[in-house]
Design a protein around this motif. Structure first.
Motif, PDB file in Angstrom:
ATOM      1  N   ALA A 192      -0.065   1.240   4.323  1.00 21.58           N
ATOM      2  CA  ALA A 192       0.067   0.170   3.322  1.00 21.58           C
ATOM      3  C   ALA A 192       1.455   0.218   2.678  1.00 21.58           C
ATOM      4  CB  ALA A 192      -1.018   0.319   2.257  1.00 21.58           C
ATOM      5  N   LYS A 196       4.403  -2.590   2.769  1.00 20.63           N
ATOM      6  CA  LYS A 196       5.165  -2.996   1.580  1.00 20.63           C
ATOM      7  C   LYS A 196       6.666  -2.939   1.872  1.00 20.63           C
ATOM      8  CE  LYS A 196       6.329  -0.022  -1.517  1.00 20.63           C
ATOM      9  NZ  LYS A 196       6.192   1.115  -2.423  1.00 20.63           N
ATOM     10  N   GLY A 253       2.580  -4.979  -5.030  1.00 23.90           N
ATOM     11  CA  GLY A 253       1.187  -4.624  -4.740  1.00 23.90           C
ATOM     12  C   GLY A 253       0.596  -3.611  -5.698  1.00 23.90           C
ATOM     13  N   HIS A 254       1.455  -2.944  -6.473  1.00 23.60           N
ATOM     14  CA  HIS A 254       0.969  -1.832  -7.304  1.00 23.60           C
ATOM     15  C   HIS A 254       0.427  -2.281  -8.661  1.00 23.60           C
ATOM     16  CE1 HIS A 254       2.893   0.479  -4.206  1.00 23.60           C
ATOM     17  NE2 HIS A 254       2.544   1.625  -4.762  1.00 23.60           N
ATOM     18  N   GLY A 257      -2.866  -3.332  -7.682  1.00 28.35           N
ATOM     19  CA  GLY A 257      -3.414  -2.185  -6.947  1.00 28.35           C
ATOM     20  C   GLY A 257      -3.834  -1.048  -7.872  1.00 28.35           C
ATOM     21  N   VAL A 277      -3.328  -0.430  -2.930  1.00 28.98           N
ATOM     22  CA  VAL A 277      -2.048  -1.141  -2.834  1.00 28.98           C
ATOM     23  C   VAL A 277      -2.160  -2.317  -1.858  1.00 28.98           C
ATOM     24  CG1 VAL A 277       0.366  -0.901  -2.053  1.00 28.98           C
ATOM     25  CG2 VAL A 277      -0.658   0.847  -3.516  1.00 28.98           C
ATOM     26  N   ALA A 278      -2.825  -2.083  -0.722  1.00 29.62           N
ATOM     27  CA  ALA A 278      -2.992  -3.171   0.264  1.00 29.62           C
ATOM     28  C   ALA A 278      -3.760  -4.333  -0.375  1.00 29.62           C
ATOM     29  CB  ALA A 278      -3.735  -2.651   1.492  1.00 29.62           C
ATOM     30  N   TRP A 279      -4.854  -4.023  -1.080  1.00 28.33           N
ATOM     31  CA  TRP A 279      -5.628  -5.086  -1.738  1.00 28.33           C
ATOM     32  C   TRP A 279      -4.797  -5.725  -2.858  1.00 28.33           C
ATOM     33  CZ3 TRP A 279      -9.884  -0.871  -1.944  1.00 28.33           C
ATOM     34  CH2 TRP A 279     -10.547  -0.814  -0.710  1.00 28.33           C
ATOM     35  N   GLY A 280      -4.022  -4.904  -3.557  1.00 25.70           N
ATOM     36  CA  GLY A 280      -3.145  -5.450  -4.606  1.00 25.70           C
ATOM     37  C   GLY A 280      -2.116  -6.407  -4.011  1.00 25.70           C
ATOM     38  N   MET A 281      -1.639  -6.095  -2.801  1.00 27.03           N
ATOM     39  CA  MET A 281      -0.644  -6.978  -2.162  1.00 27.03           C
ATOM     40  C   MET A 281      -1.259  -8.346  -1.847  1.00 27.03           C
ATOM     41  SD  MET A 281       1.969  -4.704   0.140  1.00 27.03           S
ATOM     42  CE  MET A 281       0.815  -3.785   1.140  1.00 27.03           C
ATOM     43  N   CYS A 283      -3.406 -10.013  -3.678  1.00 19.94           N
ATOM     44  CA  CYS A 283      -3.304 -10.799  -4.924  1.00 19.94           C
ATOM     45  C   CYS A 283      -1.850 -11.150  -5.235  1.00 19.94           C
ATOM     46  CB  CYS A 283      -3.893 -10.008  -6.099  1.00 19.94           C
ATOM     47  SG  CYS A 283      -5.661  -9.734  -5.940  1.00 19.94           S
ATOM     48  N   GLU A 284      -0.954 -10.201  -5.024  1.00 18.81           N
ATOM     49  CA  GLU A 284       0.432 -10.435  -5.422  1.00 18.81           C
ATOM     50  C   GLU A 284       1.168 -11.345  -4.437  1.00 18.81           C
ATOM     51  OE1 GLU A 284       2.295  -6.807  -6.920  1.00 18.81           O
ATOM     52  OE2 GLU A 284       0.402  -6.245  -7.879  1.00 18.81           O
TER      53      GLU A 284
END
Ligand code: GLY
Length: 372
Positions: A192, A196, A253-254, A257, A277-281, A283-284
């Motif tokens: 992940a 990024k 992503g953080h 994340g 972080v991957a899931w946060g990315m 959304c971002e």
């Protein structure tokens, strides 16, 4: 809406073998014992201490038995995993150094994942006001992120990395052979951060990461990609070691994340950092499309890769407020204003972006609808 402060970061993508970042030398090595031997030879010291956790002590330290310079090294072994990244463990490392006769001319070698390199780096940077240290990361996450860039520290008071210092290693030695025995979840956790680095650098690097066959890993290709990934981070840290500007690109992503990671921990269902972080990315990148004009097709391709390889994170709309509050309390923010790093395109970074609560909730809706 504030005007995006856009930065293009264009690292030179070449095979990494021996480059320097401030005081830190990052080496993608061919032969770990030889490389460590010469790194130790170049770093004057009276005594060496090797820090491992219980796993790397058993599985990785034996690979260094032929390194002559380590013959009389002191061994310090700590408990594994993030739960041991605390003041009690740090105190035990300081005590082992002190009782083992370490002086301000001694040297530490941190052999392990990000927990060992973060805590070991902090122990070294504070012992007798600072002794040099060498990082040998053994996980993908530590190779491409934690062990590189000089951030050291421990968790404190229930908060991740609450106490620490910027203190670059003398050398970071990356031996990708360790990755052959890494389990899949830890592989994807590190991957992940590579993704990024792809998103904040070049379309070529981003595309090769999405195209890489993660079911049948070609370790030679992975090694070259790790080299490129480290170069992205290294280039950014070289420009802005103390995170006043462009280093914030590494926070992509953080922001979301970390909120996912904290919520999951609080609910007793912890997730690996890279998954959050991957899931946060996801959304971002949605926010990047909405606010900074990131191309929708590139978002869709990236989101598909994340969905296929990381699955989803379950939460419902009753948890939106809690996630939002967690984001507000992130240490990257000032005065409670949530600070995002967004993208105008791959490699075109918009720093210090803000948005309103409804838009963030819209990103959570998008996540739940898309990731199912
Ligand atoms: N892990 C992000 C950074 O080193 O800045």
């Amino acid at each position: 809406m504030p005007q995006p402060e856009t930065r293009k970061f264009r690292p030179t993508i070449k095979h990494l073998s021996h480059t320097t970042m401030n005081k830190q030398e990052v080496i993608l090595c061919e032969n770990l014992p030889d490389t460590l031997g010469s790194a130790l030879g170049q770093c004057p010291h009276d005594k060496v201490f090797v820090l491992t956790d219980e796993h790397t002590h058993r599985l990785c330290l034996p690979l260094l038995r032929d390194v002559e310079e380590l013959t009389d090294a002191g061994e310090i072994v700590i408990g594994p995993e993030d739960t041991h990244k605390n003041l009690a463990t740090l105190t035990s490392v300081w005590a082992a150094l002190s009782n083992g006769g370490a002086t301000r001319h001694s040297l530490m070698v941190n052999l392990g994942g990000g927990m060992v390199t973060d805590l070991g780096g902090f122990a070294a940077s504070t012992f007798k006001r600072g002794i040099p240290y060498i990082n040998i990361p053994t996980t993908l996450l530590a190779m491409v992120d934690a062990a590189v860039g000089g951030k050291t520290g421990i968790n404190f008071n229930g908060l991740k990395n609450e106490v620490g210092a910027f203190a670059p290693a003398a050398s970071v030695i990356i031996e990708t052979e360790f990755l052959r025995t890494l389990d899949r979840r830890n592989f994807f956790s590190g991957y992940a951060e590579m993704l990024k680095h792809g998103l904040i650098s070049t379309t070529e690097h981003w595309a090769e990461l999405l195209a890489f066959d993660t079911d049948d890993i070609d370790y030679a290709r992975l090694k070259a990609m790790v080299g490129r990934s480290v170069q992205v981070k290294e280039g950014i840290v070289h420009e802005d070691p103390l995170e006043h500007g462009i280093r914030k690109a590494l926070n992509l992503g953080h922001t979301v994340g970390h909120a996912f990671e904290s919520l999951a921990l609080a609910e007793g269902r912890p997730v690996l950092h890279g998954y959050a972080v991957a899931w946060g990315m996801v959304c971002e990148l949605y926010l990047s499309c909405l606010q900074a004009g990131f191309p929708q097709e590139k978002m869709r391709q990236t989101v598909r890769f994340i969905k296929d390889n990381y699955g989803s994170f379950g939460f419902d709309c009753k948890e939106y407020d809690r996630l939002y509050d967690l984001m507000k309390h992130d240490k990257k923010n000032t005065a409670g204003v949530i600070n995002f790093t967004l993208l105008k395109d791959v490699g075109e970074i918009a720093l210090n972006q803000t948005t309103d609560r409804e838009t963030v909730f819209g990103a959570f809706d998008f996540f739940r609808e898309t990731m199912g």
